[in-house]
Design a protein around this motif. Structure first.
Motif, short mmCIF file in Angstrom:
data_model
loop_
_atom_site.label_atom_id
_atom_site.label_comp_id
_atom_site.label_asym_id
_atom_site.label_seq_id
_atom_site.Cartn_x
_atom_site.Cartn_y
_atom_site.Cartn_z
N LEU A 41 0.83 -1.21 0.00
CA LEU A 41 0.00 0.00 0.00
C LEU A 41 0.87 1.26 0.00
CD1 LEU A 41 -2.79 -1.05 2.53
CD2 LEU A 41 -3.12 -0.49 0.11
N VAL A 42 1.91 1.26 0.82
CA VAL A 42 2.83 2.40 0.84
C VAL A 42 3.48 2.58 -0.53
CG1 VAL A 42 5.00 3.28 1.78
CG2 VAL A 42 3.27 2.31 3.32
N ALA A 43 3.97 1.48 -1.09
CA ALA A 43 4.63 1.56 -2.40
C ALA A 43 3.67 2.02 -3.48
CB ALA A 43 5.22 0.20 -2.75
N ALA A 44 2.45 1.49 -3.48
CA ALA A 44 1.47 1.88 -4.49
C ALA A 44 1.12 3.35 -4.37
CB ALA A 44 0.21 1.02 -4.36
N GLY A 45 1.06 3.88 -3.14
CA GLY A 45 0.79 5.30 -2.96
C GLY A 45 1.82 6.17 -3.65
N PHE A 46 3.09 5.80 -3.52
CA PHE A 46 4.16 6.55 -4.18
C PHE A 46 4.04 6.42 -5.70
CE2 PHE A 46 6.05 6.96 -0.11
CZ PHE A 46 7.04 7.92 -0.21
N ARG A 47 3.85 5.22 -6.17
CA ARG A 47 3.86 4.98 -7.61
C ARG A 47 2.66 5.61 -8.31
NH1 ARG A 47 4.42 -1.27 -7.95
NH2 ARG A 47 4.93 -0.88 -10.14
N LEU A 48 1.49 5.55 -7.66
CA LEU A 48 0.31 6.18 -8.24
C LEU A 48 0.42 7.70 -8.20
CD1 LEU A 48 -2.40 3.81 -6.76
CD2 LEU A 48 -1.83 4.07 -9.18
N THR A 49 1.02 8.22 -7.14
CA THR A 49 1.21 9.67 -7.04
C THR A 49 2.07 10.18 -8.19
OG1 THR A 49 0.97 9.69 -4.63
CG2 THR A 49 2.18 11.53 -5.62
N ALA A 50 3.12 9.45 -8.53
CA ALA A 50 3.98 9.85 -9.64
C ALA A 50 3.19 9.92 -10.94
CB ALA A 50 5.15 8.88 -9.78
N ARG A 51 2.29 8.97 -11.15
CA ARG A 51 1.49 8.98 -12.38
C ARG A 51 0.48 10.12 -12.38
NH1 ARG A 51 0.32 2.77 -14.31
NH2 ARG A 51 2.48 2.05 -14.24
N MET A 52 0.06 10.55 -11.20
CA MET A 52 -0.93 11.62 -11.12
C MET A 52 -0.37 12.97 -11.55
SD MET A 52 -3.02 10.55 -7.68
CE MET A 52 -4.10 11.99 -7.71
N ALA A 53 0.94 13.09 -11.64
CA ALA A 53 1.51 14.33 -12.18
C ALA A 53 1.04 14.56 -13.61
CB ALA A 53 3.03 14.28 -12.13
N ASP A 54 0.74 13.47 -14.32
CA ASP A 54 0.23 13.57 -15.68
C ASP A 54 -1.30 13.58 -15.72
OD1 ASP A 54 2.81 13.53 -16.86
OD2 ASP A 54 2.87 11.35 -16.63
N SER A 55 -1.93 12.74 -14.89
CA SER A 55 -3.38 12.59 -14.96
C SER A 55 -4.13 13.64 -14.14
CB SER A 55 -3.79 11.19 -14.49
OG SER A 55 -3.44 11.00 -13.13
N HIS A 56 -3.51 14.14 -13.06
CA HIS A 56 -4.16 15.12 -12.18
C HIS A 56 -3.16 16.25 -11.84
CE1 HIS A 56 -6.58 11.49 -11.67
NE2 HIS A 56 -7.52 12.21 -11.10
N PRO A 57 -2.71 17.00 -12.84
CA PRO A 57 -1.66 18.00 -12.57
C PRO A 57 -2.08 19.08 -11.59
CG PRO A 57 -2.58 18.27 -14.78
CD PRO A 57 -3.08 16.97 -14.26
N GLU A 58 -3.36 19.49 -11.62
CA GLU A 58 -3.81 20.52 -10.68
C GLU A 58 -3.63 20.05 -9.24
OE1 GLU A 58 -7.91 21.34 -8.98
OE2 GLU A 58 -7.92 22.66 -10.73
#
Length: 212
Positions: A93-110
């Motif tokens: 869960l901790v690892a997925a939080g980091f990895r999904l956050t990185a992808r959100m720079a593209d999908s949810h930039p605001e």
């Protein structure tokens, strides 16, 4: 954006819509410039509501911008929750939080720009990703998965590293965001007490998808 129970009547619906329009306008300002000196008139115009409506919902701009940050943090937490609901391992869960956050720079930039600029003062907030991360840390400690002794202290370290990842993704879009997130998540898991091989394996597991 985060949703709550539907208003009961037309008046309450309109009131809720006006408040959300003001919050949305404040979020846009925070994401675009980070400048909170915009006048109430300018905020109301951006929200397409009457100037007088502002004080029906907020006593000051400070209160509005605080509500905007809280709204963004809660949306952030909900987005992550939707993707990790099938994961039970607190380390994953901790690892997925980091990895999904990185992808959100593209999908949810605001969202990510608000998190980068305002997140530090909300690391121990009761909204957004913080309470979810604290819960996962407590479960990991209780189960023996993590060897650190204090979940709150661990959250401070985890939150600071996560914000650094957000800044890195926004400032260096040329970097491989997935690899950077996995590397940082691996470091965090080792800090929390996982063996090196275990931390590496956890951070390279298949990742739940993130819709664009």
């Amino acid at each position: 954006m985060p949703t709550s129970a539907p208003p009961k009547n037309r008046f309450e619906r309109r009131r809720a819509e006006t408040r959300q329009a003001l919050v949305r306008a404040a979020r846009q300002i925070l994401a675009e410039t980070g400048d909170t000196s915009a006048s109430i008139q300018a905020i109301a115009e951006r929200a397409d509501v009457g100037f007088g409506s502002f004080y029906n919902h907020f006593e000051s701009k400070t209160e509005l911008f605080d509500a905007a940050v809280t709204d963004a943090l809660e949306e952030f937490g909900q987005v992550i929750d939707e993707r990790v609901e099938s994961i039970d391992d607190p380390a994953e869960l901790v690892a997925a939080g980091f990895r999904l956050t990185a992808r959100m720079a593209d999908s949810h930039p605001e969202l990510m720009r608000i998190l980068r600029d305002r997140g530090l003062s909300h690391i121990h907030s009761d909204r957004g990703l913080a309470p979810r991360a604290l819960r996962d840390l407590e479960i990991g400690i209780a189960s023996g998965r993590f060897t650190c002794g204090n979940a709150t202290t661990a959250l401070s370290a985890l939150g600071g590293i996560l914000l650094s990842l957000v800044a890195l993704r926004l400032d260096r879009p040329d970097l491989d965001g997935d690899e950077a997130a996995s590397d940082l998540a691996e470091m965090v898991l080792r800090m929390l007490g996982l063996a090196a091989d275990d931390a590496h394996e956890v951070t390279r597991r298949p990742l739940p998808g993130l819709a664009r």
